[in-house]
Design a protein around this motif. Structure first.
Motif, mmCIF file in Angstrom:
data_model
loop_
_atom_site.group_PDB
_atom_site.id
_atom_site.type_symbol
_atom_site.label_atom_id
_atom_site.label_comp_id
_atom_site.label_asym_id
_atom_site.label_seq_id
_atom_site.Cartn_x
_atom_site.Cartn_y
_atom_site.Cartn_z
ATOM 1 N N MET A 216 133.342 -14.967 -40.719
ATOM 2 C CA MET A 216 132.917 -15.608 -41.615
ATOM 3 C C MET A 216 132.420 -15.321 -42.762
ATOM 4 S SD MET A 216 134.695 -19.112 -40.145
ATOM 5 C CE MET A 216 135.616 -19.894 -38.710
ATOM 6 N N THR A 217 133.159 -15.950 -43.875
ATOM 7 C CA THR A 217 132.765 -15.242 -45.353
ATOM 8 C C THR A 217 131.452 -16.702 -45.397
ATOM 9 O OG1 THR A 217 134.245 -17.403 -46.642
ATOM 10 C CG2 THR A 217 134.802 -14.718 -46.438
ATOM 11 N N TRP A 218 131.246 -16.607 -46.544
ATOM 12 C CA TRP A 218 129.685 -17.881 -47.032
ATOM 13 C C TRP A 218 130.101 -18.486 -47.084
ATOM 14 C CZ3 TRP A 218 126.974 -12.972 -50.371
ATOM 15 C CH2 TRP A 218 126.202 -12.697 -49.906
ATOM 16 N N GLY A 219 131.805 -19.014 -47.926
ATOM 17 C CA GLY A 219 131.782 -19.872 -48.029
ATOM 18 C C GLY A 219 132.847 -20.433 -47.514
ATOM 19 N N GLN A 220 132.946 -19.786 -45.955
ATOM 20 C CA GLN A 220 133.723 -20.468 -45.201
ATOM 21 C C GLN A 220 132.793 -21.327 -44.191
ATOM 22 O OE1 GLN A 220 136.028 -16.187 -43.847
ATOM 23 N NE2 GLN A 220 138.002 -17.452 -44.045
ATOM 24 N N ALA B 138 117.886 -22.910 -43.862
ATOM 25 C CA ALA B 138 116.998 -22.278 -43.741
ATOM 26 C C ALA B 138 115.481 -22.226 -44.276
ATOM 27 C CB ALA B 138 116.696 -21.196 -42.885
ATOM 28 N N ALA B 139 115.532 -21.489 -46.288
ATOM 29 C CA ALA B 139 114.520 -21.755 -46.679
ATOM 30 C C ALA B 139 114.047 -22.876 -47.282
ATOM 31 C CB ALA B 139 115.020 -20.460 -47.914
ATOM 32 N N VAL B 140 115.655 -24.026 -47.923
ATOM 33 C CA VAL B 140 114.323 -25.062 -47.675
ATOM 34 C C VAL B 140 113.975 -25.874 -46.973
ATOM 35 C CG1 VAL B 140 115.904 -27.206 -48.350
ATOM 36 C CG2 VAL B 140 116.672 -25.725 -49.468
ATOM 37 N N ARG B 141 114.539 -25.733 -46.136
ATOM 38 C CA ARG B 141 113.183 -26.705 -44.506
ATOM 39 C C ARG B 141 111.991 -25.372 -44.594
ATOM 40 N NH1 ARG B 141 118.056 -25.910 -41.762
ATOM 41 N NH2 ARG B 141 118.042 -24.236 -40.658
ATOM 42 N N PRO C 130 125.006 -19.415 -45.793
ATOM 43 C CA PRO C 130 124.408 -20.997 -46.625
ATOM 44 C C PRO C 130 123.530 -21.258 -45.197
ATOM 45 C CG PRO C 130 126.380 -20.956 -45.871
ATOM 46 C CD PRO C 130 126.005 -19.349 -45.742
ATOM 47 N N ARG C 131 123.254 -20.711 -44.546
ATOM 48 C CA ARG C 131 122.306 -20.670 -43.488
ATOM 49 C C ARG C 131 121.347 -20.582 -43.585
ATOM 50 N NH1 ARG C 131 126.023 -20.582 -37.962
ATOM 51 N NH2 ARG C 131 127.467 -22.852 -38.029
ATOM 52 N N ILE D 291 131.907 -24.350 -45.348
ATOM 53 C CA ILE D 291 132.500 -25.654 -45.465
ATOM 54 C C ILE D 291 132.990 -25.904 -43.493
ATOM 55 C CG2 ILE D 291 134.709 -24.194 -45.001
ATOM 56 C CD1 ILE D 291 134.006 -28.405 -46.316
ATOM 57 N N TRP D 292 132.700 -24.889 -42.472
ATOM 58 C CA TRP D 292 132.767 -24.600 -41.180
ATOM 59 C C TRP D 292 131.467 -25.853 -40.996
ATOM 60 C CZ3 TRP D 292 134.969 -23.632 -36.530
ATOM 61 C CH2 TRP D 292 134.240 -22.871 -35.287
ATOM 62 N N ASP D 293 130.114 -26.465 -40.839
ATOM 63 C CA ASP D 293 128.989 -26.946 -40.912
ATOM 64 C C ASP D 293 129.550 -28.078 -41.407
ATOM 65 O OD1 ASP D 293 127.738 -24.662 -39.720
ATOM 66 O OD2 ASP D 293 126.734 -24.404 -41.431
ATOM 67 N N VAL D 294 129.616 -28.305 -42.609
ATOM 68 C CA VAL D 294 130.239 -29.377 -43.123
ATOM 69 C C VAL D 294 131.115 -30.305 -41.942
ATOM 70 C CG1 VAL D 294 131.076 -31.131 -44.918
ATOM 71 C CG2 VAL D 294 129.737 -29.361 -45.236
ATOM 72 N N LEU D 295 132.422 -29.424 -41.885
ATOM 73 C CA LEU D 295 133.571 -30.160 -40.612
ATOM 74 C C LEU D 295 132.820 -30.362 -39.787
ATOM 75 C CD1 LEU D 295 136.799 -27.778 -41.931
ATOM 76 C CD2 LEU D 295 136.209 -30.348 -42.501
ATOM 77 N N ARG D 296 132.097 -29.701 -38.998
ATOM 78 C CA ARG D 296 131.073 -29.479 -37.464
ATOM 79 C C ARG D 296 130.274 -31.321 -37.880
ATOM 80 N NH1 ARG D 296 132.757 -26.273 -33.562
ATOM 81 N NH2 ARG D 296 131.896 -27.840 -31.870
#
Length: 462
Positions: free
Chosen positions: A1-5, A328-331, A323-324, A8-13
């Protein structure tokens, strides 16, 4: 998937099973004498034109998005573009006078059902007919297939297909995914991740840390309509030669700093990452987060806006990355400081439907007193929760800023502090925009005026 996909995948899950809060709905009024066959042909051509509308989205185990499993964020999602298939089209009979209401009711019905993105097409369709003529085409999308800008592009293309005047096809998500894995895409991602790591390491914990402490959200919701806010934003934009959207963003950033009594502010911006000509008309989930970090210093409001503009542009540019890896960089950055990340402030400029809408000339060049006369027309009210908000303690949506500002806010009361609610924030935001129009006040003067206002006007007093 793309970065954008993936984003939103992670939000929906993360959302509960069968949640439908992120389903998108659009309605296209049909002009002329098109019948059901003509509308069906246009919809067929629309799905042929945009791969995202005929794509299945699943993880390696075969499950779709929206399965209500938070640990799904660790899975490796993939997309499968269907080469053929069928799109059921509901036909709703109505009268000419009742067609618009029938379309609204139909959209609500179609939106209320969750999508199984591993098995179903990510789009539903219906036509409203009055006699032999189609009056409206209703479309409901899974957010896996489209973002807000995509919905506007789909409506444009549907109108062109009905008229027989479609333009050239746009870039497809799979083409975008290949670019993201190219040397150029990987360089862009690496530069963006440096931005995320640096800013997450410098921002106060207020902007990145979860305030729930295991107790769950304490959310306050409110909606606002305000001609005065729109007039103030356009008048300030004309005066200081910036975009009205930047004026609104700057006012939100400044007010958050005043609420939290901080001089450094961090906000996540939702960005439609269509930065290059080849993906300007891409239909797909193309939204990502940008991390805006800025300082509130002793300077006039106009200087603050001019400094915020390059800050925001740097943030937008740094939205293009995995986005993942960004999370990870923020964490990692927060962990080095002894904090646990997990709470964010979001700002979503969702005015895609207003693109190109002319602003009434009477709403520019006004002074503060003239705008204050418009305040009685403002409306702020508590709102029904519109779903749980993914990893946020503050979320503002800007839906309109042409002749009337239309906003919604969801905020955790523990973040706002001092008994403030989302309604209070919106009322204070309107006050701040009008106050900034009174000359060109310096930020310390606005801070003093806000403290006086807080002492004078209690929570919930407006």
């Amino acid at each position: 998937m793309t970065w954008g996909q993936t984003a939103i995948w992670d939000v929906l899950r993360w959302l509960p099973a069968n949640d439908t809060s992120l389903n998108l709905t659009v309605t296209h009024p049909v002009h002329g004498t098109h019948g059901v066959a003509s509308a069906a042909a246009a919809l067929s051509a629309l799905l042929e034109r945009h791969e995202a509308l005929r794509t299945l989205f699943r993880d390696e185990d075969g499950a779709g998005a929206g399965a209500g499993t938070a640990n799904g964020r660790g899975t490796r999602p993939v997309q499968q573009v269907r080469a053929d298939g069928e799109l059921p089209i509901a036909v709703v009979e109505s009268t000419p006078a009742g067609a618009q209401q029938a379309a609204r009711a139909c959209a609500a019905r179609l939106r209320a059902e969750p999508f199984d993105t591993a098995a179903d097409l990510p789009v539903r369709a219906a036509v409203v007919v009055a006699g032999p003529r189609v009056t409206h085409i209703v479309l409901v999308f899974s957010h896996m297939a489209v973002d807000g800008w995509s919905a506007a592009i789909v409506l444009d293309d549907l109108a062109a297909l009905l008229d027989g005047t479609p333009g050239p096809p746009a870039q497809q998500p799979r083409e975008r995914a290949r670019w993201e894995r190219s040397p150029a895409g990987l360089r862009r991602s690496a530069a963006a991740l440096r931005h995320w790591s640096r800013n997450a390491g410098e921002l106060p914990a207020d902007w990145m840390q979860d305030v729930r402490a295991g107790a769950g959200p304490d959310a306050s919701w409110a909606d606002q309509t305000s001609p005065a806010m729109a007039a103030a934003a356009h008048s300030l934009a004309a005066r200081h030669r910036v975009a009205p959207g930047l004026v609104l963003l700057g006012s939100v950033v400044l007010l958050l700093g005043l609420y939290r009594e901080r001089t450094a502010v961090g906000v996540r911006l939702l960005v439609a990452t269509r930065f290059r000509p080849e993906n300007r008309r891409l239909v797909g989930a193309f939204n990502q987060n940008a991390l805006l970090s800025t300082e509130l210093v002793d300077e006039p409001f106009s200087a603050f806006l001019l400094r915020l503009r390059p800050d925001s542009l740097r943030a937008y540019r740094a939205s293009e990355c995995d986005p993942r890896e960004a999370e990870a960089a923020v964490r990692s950055a927060m962990g080095r400081r002894g904090f646990t990340s997990g709470g964010n402030c979001f700002y979503n400029d969702a005015r895609y439907h207003e693109d190109g809408t002319p602003v009434p000339g009477a709403l520019t060049g006004l002074n503060a007193d003239q705008v204050r006369e418009m305040l009685p027309r403002s409306r702020v009210a508590e709102a029904v929760p519109k779903g749980d908000q993914y990893a946020s303690k503050f979320f503002l949506w800007l839906y309109g800023l042409a002749d009337t500002a239309r906003l919604s806010v969801c905020a955790d009361r523990r973040f706002l502090a001092a008994g403030r609610t989302a309604s209070d924030f919106l009322t204070d935001l309107e006050w701040l925009l009008v106050e900034a129009l009174d000359g060109d006040p310096a930020l310390p003067a606005l801070r003093t005026a806000f403290a006086d206002r807080r002492a004078r006007v209690g929570p919930g007093a407006g």
